[in-house]
Design an enzyme around this catalytic site. Structure first.
Site, mmCIF file in Angstrom:
data_model
loop_
_atom_site.group_PDB
_atom_site.id
_atom_site.type_symbol
_atom_site.label_atom_id
_atom_site.label_comp_id
_atom_site.label_asym_id
_atom_site.label_seq_id
_atom_site.Cartn_x
_atom_site.Cartn_y
_atom_site.Cartn_z
ATOM 1 N N LYS A 100 31.799 -52.994 17.653
ATOM 2 C CA LYS A 100 32.298 -52.894 16.116
ATOM 3 C C LYS A 100 33.801 -52.640 16.385
ATOM 4 O O LYS A 100 34.392 -53.588 15.655
ATOM 5 C CB LYS A 100 31.581 -51.554 15.768
ATOM 6 C CG LYS A 100 31.915 -51.294 14.257
ATOM 7 C CD LYS A 100 31.062 -50.575 13.573
ATOM 8 C CE LYS A 100 31.061 -48.937 13.972
ATOM 9 N NZ LYS A 100 32.334 -48.233 13.500
ATOM 10 N N ARG A 129 38.700 -56.078 14.615
ATOM 11 C CA ARG A 129 39.756 -56.648 14.896
ATOM 12 C C ARG A 129 40.029 -58.043 15.268
ATOM 13 O O ARG A 129 41.204 -58.620 15.059
ATOM 14 C CB ARG A 129 40.421 -55.889 16.455
ATOM 15 C CG ARG A 129 40.788 -54.526 16.394
ATOM 16 C CD ARG A 129 40.519 -53.826 17.644
ATOM 17 N NE ARG A 129 41.170 -52.121 17.484
ATOM 18 C CZ ARG A 129 40.494 -51.203 17.007
ATOM 19 N NH1 ARG A 129 39.416 -51.379 16.570
ATOM 20 N NH2 ARG A 129 41.135 -50.131 16.790
ATOM 21 N N GLY A 178 35.702 -46.428 8.203
ATOM 22 C CA GLY A 178 37.241 -46.055 8.477
ATOM 23 C C GLY A 178 37.803 -46.920 9.164
ATOM 24 O O GLY A 178 39.254 -46.887 9.080
ATOM 25 N N ARG A 235 37.334 -39.012 3.387
ATOM 26 C CA ARG A 235 37.919 -38.721 4.889
ATOM 27 C C ARG A 235 39.398 -38.985 4.665
ATOM 28 O O ARG A 235 40.139 -39.534 3.836
ATOM 29 C CB ARG A 235 37.488 -40.026 5.766
ATOM 30 C CG ARG A 235 35.926 -39.940 5.748
ATOM 31 C CD ARG A 235 35.374 -40.936 6.916
ATOM 32 N NE ARG A 235 35.863 -40.864 7.905
ATOM 33 C CZ ARG A 235 35.663 -41.837 9.083
ATOM 34 N NH1 ARG A 235 34.885 -42.718 8.820
ATOM 35 N NH2 ARG A 235 36.269 -41.663 10.268
ATOM 36 N N SER A 254 44.051 -41.262 18.225
ATOM 37 C CA SER A 254 43.408 -41.961 17.206
ATOM 38 C C SER A 254 43.673 -43.549 17.409
ATOM 39 O O SER A 254 44.840 -43.964 16.877
ATOM 40 C CB SER A 254 43.521 -41.516 15.857
ATOM 41 O OG SER A 254 43.245 -42.414 15.027
ATOM 42 N N ASP A 297 32.681 -41.020 19.728
ATOM 43 C CA ASP A 297 31.700 -41.386 18.930
ATOM 44 C C ASP A 297 30.391 -41.003 19.585
ATOM 45 O O ASP A 297 29.290 -41.135 19.013
ATOM 46 C CB ASP A 297 31.654 -42.944 18.502
ATOM 47 C CG ASP A 297 33.076 -43.171 17.705
ATOM 48 O OD1 ASP A 297 33.463 -42.344 16.898
ATOM 49 O OD2 ASP A 297 33.268 -44.647 17.609
ATOM 50 N N ARG A 356 25.629 -42.762 12.969
ATOM 51 C CA ARG A 356 25.334 -41.976 14.282
ATOM 52 C C ARG A 356 24.515 -40.698 14.290
ATOM 53 O O ARG A 356 23.840 -40.318 15.077
ATOM 54 C CB ARG A 356 26.849 -41.697 14.988
ATOM 55 C CG ARG A 356 27.321 -42.996 15.188
ATOM 56 C CD ARG A 356 28.652 -42.960 16.325
ATOM 57 N NE ARG A 356 29.563 -43.955 16.194
ATOM 58 C CZ ARG A 356 29.278 -45.380 16.496
ATOM 59 N NH1 ARG A 356 28.349 -45.858 17.023
ATOM 60 N NH2 ARG A 356 30.446 -46.189 16.267
HETATM 61 C C1 S3P Z 1 37.780 -46.634 16.007
HETATM 62 C C2 S3P Z 1 38.526 -45.539 16.459
HETATM 63 C C3 S3P Z 1 37.890 -44.041 16.362
HETATM 64 C C4 S3P Z 1 36.202 -44.495 16.470
HETATM 65 C C5 S3P Z 1 35.941 -45.251 15.346
HETATM 66 C C6 S3P Z 1 36.237 -46.717 15.735
HETATM 67 C C7 S3P Z 1 38.344 -47.979 16.031
HETATM 68 O O1 S3P Z 1 38.339 -43.550 15.368
HETATM 69 O O2 S3P Z 1 35.820 -42.905 16.210
HETATM 70 O O3 S3P Z 1 34.400 -45.208 15.370
HETATM 71 O O4 S3P Z 1 37.845 -49.097 16.208
HETATM 72 O O5 S3P Z 1 39.699 -48.028 16.082
HETATM 73 P P1 S3P Z 1 39.670 -42.458 15.411
HETATM 74 O O6 S3P Z 1 40.920 -43.683 15.651
HETATM 75 O O7 S3P Z 1 39.805 -41.981 14.135
HETATM 76 O O8 S3P Z 1 39.532 -41.655 16.525
#
Ligand code: S3P
Length: 451
Positions: free
Chosen positions: A31, A36, A104, A132, A177, A330, A403
């Site tokens: 994912k 990206r 997110g 969020r 993050s 995750d 999840r």
């Molecule tokens: C992700 C970063 C993580 C992860 C999310 C995917 C990403 O979140 O939990 O499922 O693709 O950059 P955080 O950056 O908030 O830790």
């Protein structure tokens, strides 16, 4: 409807104790890398072909948002995706708000993109995404020169008017993050100077790898205090290059745990991403006694991949070191499922970030496990699960969290009584066909009669 999508739109699924899982599981594309590839492919000059793209709801929301920003994206007859990049100065303001649904990653990375362009976009999302935290993204982007308004508390909807000449950032993030890091780096692509992001531990580095793949100058260093620093040269030029998306280690996590805990199981998951910043769960499960064999390690499309063989194992609880959290953030929900049947206690520390995922994953997992008869304690930054027999016989609400849904369906495979999960359509955000794939290999996940 094809076999792979039979159960994928069902809201209610029930997972029953089953015989062993056997065979080969092909998990869908990663994912993080899929998002990206659409974003960076759109910002590159030329045509990017992506194979193995995850065709889940989250990634499709990013594809639609990139289209609304002026990028042509199509799925070809072969199942590959073609992106006609417009370059780093070619995006346009969308006519409608960009609705990123449950994603997110999509919303936060795209905020970084818009902040570094002279365009305006409003971002919205579903019930879960709308609560969020976004200030962790919008604060650094505002410092780079973007004009930003949001709902009180920094929540969606957020409107960003970006700038063609963003200021280079030197951002130190309190949390590890990849979403924060990537948003700042994406805005920094058009900045005049060097953008630096520092984080306490290294989070997944797919943005850095893919930016390099497209020709940007990005370096990664470890500071004397152990923190991690990424440096990006601004005024970058991205040139289209094909992308091969590996299997998602975070999706394979459910299949791995399902096989480890179900008697006599022996399964293989080919071509899974093995980026070391994503493999914390494999290390943890091996420390717990899991029989997990990694073979055929190779590099494809700039990412390390391998085949994973998993056999049923007797697991023992361990203390998971907090510094490992970023590499398996995750995976804690499904680790807590493995911990429920392990001998002794599994202690998970340094996991406060779980509280701001699609749900408060500490509370939702702990409450659901307790309902299913598992002994759990937790606080703001940790969770401890004591293994034993799992009673089950409960109905758990996914609360818009894929999840959570897949974790409880996995728990149902070993519980004495079946476990029902409501709101299972959320699984489609990351793992379309999850239930069918499990069933094809010996699982017993069912929809209510008549569906
Ligand atoms: C992700 C970063 C993580 C992860 C999310 C995917 C990403 O979140 O939990 O499922 O693709 O950059 P955080 O950056 O908030 O830790």
């Amino acid at each position: 409807m094809d076999a792979m999508s039979k159960l994928s739109r069902n809201e209610v699924l029930t997972s029953h104790r089953q015989a062993s899982l056997q065979g080969t599981f092909n998990v869908p594309g990663d994912k993080s890398i899929s998002h990206r590839s659409l974003i960076l492919g759109g910002l590159a000059v030329g045509i990017t072909n992506v194979s193995g793209l995850l065709e889940g709801d989250d990634v499709m929301a990013t594809a639609n948002a990139m289209r609304a920003l002026g990028v042509e994206i199509t799925r070809t007859d072969t199942g590959a995706w073609q992106i006609i990049g417009v370059g780093l100065h070619g995006l346009v303001s969308p006519e409608q708000p960009l609705d990123l649904g449950n994603s997110g990653t999509g919303v936060r990375l795209l905020m970084g993109v818009v902040a570094g362009q002279p365009i305006t976009a409003t971002f919205t999302g579903d019930e879960s995404l709308s609560v969020r935290p976004m200030a962790r993204i919008t604060d650094p982007l505002a410092k780079m020169g973007a004009k930003i308004t949001s709902r009180e508390g920094g929540l969606l909807p957020v409107t960003i008017t970006g700038t063609a000449t963003p200021l280079a950032a030197d951002h130190s993030s309190k949390v590890a993050s990849a979403q924060i890091k990537s948003a700042v780096l994406l805005a920094g692509l058009n900045a005049r100077g060097t953008t630096i992001v520092t984080e306490p531990h290294a989070s997944r580095d797919h943005s850095e790898s893919m930016m390099r793949h497209f020709g940007a100058s990005v370096s990664q260093d470890i500071n004397a205090d152990g923190s991690h620093r990424v440096t990006l040269a601004g005024e970058a030029e991205l040139v289209a290059k094909d992308v091969l998306v590996p299997g998602d280690p975070s999706s394979s996590a459910f299949v791995m745990v399902a096989a480890l805990i179900s008697a006599d199981s022996d399964i293989t998951i080919p071509a899974v991403g093995m980026n070391p910043l994503r493999t914390g769960l494999i290390t943890t499960l091996q420390e717990m006694g899991g029989n997990i064999e990694i073979s055929n390690e190779r590099i494809e499309g700039g990412e390390k991949i391998a085949d994973i063989r998993v056999r049923h194992s007797k697991l023992t609880g361990i203390a998971v070191p907090p510094e490992r959290a970023a590499s398996m953030i995750d995976e804690y929900p499904v680790l807590s499922v493995a911990a429920s049947v392990a001998t002794g206690q599994t202690v998970m520390q340094g996991v406060a970030e779980l509280r701001v995922k699609e749900t408060d994953r500490i509370k939702v997992m702990a409450d659901g496990l307790a309902m299913a008869g598992v002994t759990v304690t937790y606080d703001d930054n940790s969770m401890t699960v004591t293994g034993g027999a799992v009673k089950g016989g409960v109905s758990i609400a996914s609360q818009h969290d894929h999840r959570i849904a897949m974790s409880f369906l996995t728990l149902g495979m070993v519980a004495e009584e079946p476990i029902t999960v409501t709101g299972c359509e959320t699984i489609n955000t990351s793992f379309p066909g999850f239930a069918d794939l499990i069933n094809e290999c010996g699982g017993a996940i069912t929809a209510p009669e008549g569906e």
